[in-house]
Design a protein around this motif. Structure first.
Motif, PDB file in Angstrom:
ATOM      1  N   ASP A  48       0.839  -1.194   0.000  1.00 15.20           N
ATOM      2  CA  ASP A  48       0.000   0.000   0.000  1.00 15.20           C
ATOM      3  C   ASP A  48       0.875   1.246   0.000  1.00 15.20           C
ATOM      4  O   ASP A  48       2.036   1.210   0.424  1.00 15.20           O
ATOM      5  CB  ASP A  48      -0.924   0.014   1.207  1.00 15.20           C
ATOM      6  N   LEU A  49       0.325   2.314  -0.495  1.00 17.65           N
ATOM      7  CA  LEU A  49       1.022   3.597  -0.548  1.00 17.65           C
ATOM      8  C   LEU A  49      -0.037   4.688  -0.628  1.00 17.65           C
ATOM      9  O   LEU A  49      -1.029   4.553  -1.354  1.00 17.65           O
ATOM     10  CB  LEU A  49       1.941   3.657  -1.768  1.00 17.65           C
ATOM     11  N   LEU A  79       2.566  -3.935  -6.973  1.00 19.61           N
ATOM     12  CA  LEU A  79       1.135  -3.695  -6.877  1.00 19.61           C
ATOM     13  C   LEU A  79       0.502  -4.650  -5.861  1.00 19.61           C
ATOM     14  O   LEU A  79       0.970  -4.729  -4.732  1.00 19.61           O
ATOM     15  CB  LEU A  79       0.473  -3.782  -8.256  1.00 19.61           C
ATOM     16  N   ILE A  80      -0.526  -5.400  -6.242  1.00 20.40           N
ATOM     17  CA  ILE A  80      -1.240  -6.229  -5.271  1.00 20.40           C
ATOM     18  C   ILE A  80      -1.422  -7.646  -5.811  1.00 20.40           C
ATOM     19  O   ILE A  80      -1.328  -7.887  -7.008  1.00 20.40           O
ATOM     20  CB  ILE A  80      -2.627  -5.642  -4.936  1.00 20.40           C
ATOM     21  N   SER A 280      -8.141  -0.010  -8.520  1.00 20.65           N
ATOM     22  CA  SER A 280      -8.263   0.638  -7.214  1.00 20.65           C
ATOM     23  C   SER A 280      -6.918   0.745  -6.508  1.00 20.65           C
ATOM     24  O   SER A 280      -6.757   1.553  -5.585  1.00 20.65           O
ATOM     25  CB  SER A 280      -9.248  -0.140  -6.330  1.00 20.65           C
ATOM     26  N   ALA A 281      -5.948  -0.068  -6.927  1.00 16.42           N
ATOM     27  CA  ALA A 281      -4.621  -0.050  -6.294  1.00 16.42           C
ATOM     28  C   ALA A 281      -3.680   0.962  -6.943  1.00 16.42           C
ATOM     29  O   ALA A 281      -2.581   1.183  -6.432  1.00 16.42           O
ATOM     30  CB  ALA A 281      -4.001  -1.437  -6.353  1.00 16.42           C
ATOM     31  N   LEU A 282      -4.077   1.581  -8.057  1.00 17.03           N
ATOM     32  CA  LEU A 282      -3.202   2.536  -8.732  1.00 17.03           C
ATOM     33  C   LEU A 282      -2.988   3.777  -7.866  1.00 17.03           C
ATOM     34  O   LEU A 282      -3.897   4.236  -7.178  1.00 17.03           O
ATOM     35  CB  LEU A 282      -3.800   2.949 -10.083  1.00 17.03           C
ATOM     36  N   VAL A 314      -0.947  -3.370 -16.876  1.00 22.53           N
ATOM     37  CA  VAL A 314      -1.361  -2.231 -16.040  1.00 22.53           C
ATOM     38  C   VAL A 314      -0.181  -1.685 -15.243  1.00 22.53           C
ATOM     39  O   VAL A 314       0.017  -0.468 -15.147  1.00 22.53           O
ATOM     40  CB  VAL A 314      -2.505  -2.652 -15.097  1.00 22.53           C
ATOM     41  N   ARG A 315       0.642  -2.569 -14.691  1.00 21.95           N
ATOM     42  CA  ARG A 315       1.783  -2.101 -13.906  1.00 21.95           C
ATOM     43  C   ARG A 315       2.777  -1.341 -14.766  1.00 21.95           C
ATOM     44  O   ARG A 315       3.304  -0.297 -14.373  1.00 21.95           O
ATOM     45  CB  ARG A 315       2.468  -3.283 -13.206  1.00 21.95           C
TER      46      ARG A 315
END
Length: 358
Positions: A48-49, A79-80, A280-282, A314-315
């Motif tokens: 997380d960030l 990422l996740i 949602s993690a971006l 995506v990453r």
């Protein structure tokens, strides 16, 4: 007064950014095929960030902005982990087998995870191992155990190379003069003393029972299964056609194993949910939430339903958006992002890759 307010914002921005001045290279984890690396993987919390508020973001000095961006690049490189239906099924099947095997004294059942490349096999078995180890630690908080071992099957391997994989995970020294029996006995002694009850063997497609070397390595793997009170979990690429079930030995493996398959995801509600979870993690300052989810059909075509290719796309696009300062992922950027060759071949139409994002 205006000058003081600006100075205060800049100071606050610098203070927040100073948290990102870390050596990201030294923060890399050891391989999970070592005990230290595996424990680091298990101990790691969710990635997380938190984005800086816009006023503090724009107030960053050049040095602090570079550190902040570098930290975000590192975040997006990992990422996740998305808990897909595949991951949940492997965790469920693995737990059932560990419970079924806990009082078994012979012929323990194994789990084999098979499927094409880039369909989440390794992620699933690692999450099974992590889940099992966390549960074991909670049950026995005062005991020093090694609940899980994770190794990979050596290519063109031999019984000695397989035994060394176990020894390397445990940190047991292996000299050139040590014979196979000595190494195997040391491994079994440590794993028994440390109450290991889940052994994960990845890349099992490297074991081909149609060859003499494969037969020898299979026999030695069977030695470990018979000398360790543990559930064995294997994963490999299309193991049904790799020679694992060939001959008498293969029939024995087949008769003692539960097979679960992985594969590309169809375009359905789960796929849309996967895209939404990743979006949602971006952590991009100008990205419009929901715009990536709106491209779910396109993303499925681009990746042929591969969760690995989707994550890669995506990453990599997110990192490009940070490096070039656009801070958002749009269709043009996705089109210009080159991912794994298998996904590019499966794409329905060629795209023009611009030099800017090559």
């Amino acid at each position: 007064m205006t000058t003081n307010s600006t100075d205060s914002d800049a100071a606050n921005g610098s203070e927040c950014a100073s948290d990102f001045e870390i050596d990201l290279v030294d923060a890399r984890r050891a391989p999970t095929t070592t005990l230290a690396g595996w424990r680091s993987f298990v101990n790691a919390g969710p990635n997380d960030l938190e984005l800086l508020p816009e006023d503090r973001h724009y107030a960053l000095s050049e040095q602090h902005r570079a550190a902040y961006d570098e930290h975000r690049v590192a975040y997006h490189s990992e990422l996740i982990v998305v808990h897909t239906s595949t991951v949940k099924d492997v965790i469920h099947q693995g737990r059932l087998l560990t419970l079924l095997n806990q009082r078994e004294i012979s012929a323990r059942r194994s789990l084999i995870v098979s499927g094409p490349w880039a369909t989440g096999k390794t992620t699933a078995i690692k999450m099974l191992g992590k889940t099992h180890e966390v549960r074991t630690r909670l049950r026995f908080p005062d005991q020093e155990r090694i609940p899980v071992v994770y190794i990979t099957t050596p290519p063109k391997g031999s019984p000695r190379k397989l035994a060394i994989e176990f020894a390397n995970f445990l940190g047991i020294p292996t000299g050139a003069r040590q014979n196979l029996s000595t190494i195997a006995e040391a491994v079994c002694h440590v794993l028994t003393e440390c109450r290991t009850d889940l052994v994960i063997v990845d890349e099992i497609h490297n074991l081909n029972l149609a060859t003499t070397a494969g037969e020898d390595m299979s026999d030695h793997l069977k030695y470990f299964t018979e000398h360790l009170p543990a559930t064995f979990v294997y994963a490999g690429i299309n193991v049904e056609s790799s020679g694992l079930f060939t001959g008498l030995r293969g029939q024995q493996i087949s008769g003692r194993s539960v097979l679960t398959r992985t594969g590309p995801f169809p375009f359905n509600d789960e796929w849309k949910a996967l895209v939404a979870t990743i979006e949602s993690a971006l952590r991009l300052h100008e990205h419009r939430r929901g715009s990536l989810t709106g491209q779910a059909k396109y993303l499925h075509q681009r990746t042929n339903g591969s969760i690995s290719s989707l994550s890669h796309l995506v990453r990599q696009a997110a990192i490009t958006a940070i490096l070039f300062g656009t801070e958002a992922i749009d269709r043009a950027l996705l089109d210009a992002t080159v991912i794994d060759h298998a996904a590019e071949l499966a794409a329905p139409e060629p795209r023009r890759h611009t030099a800017r994002h090559a």
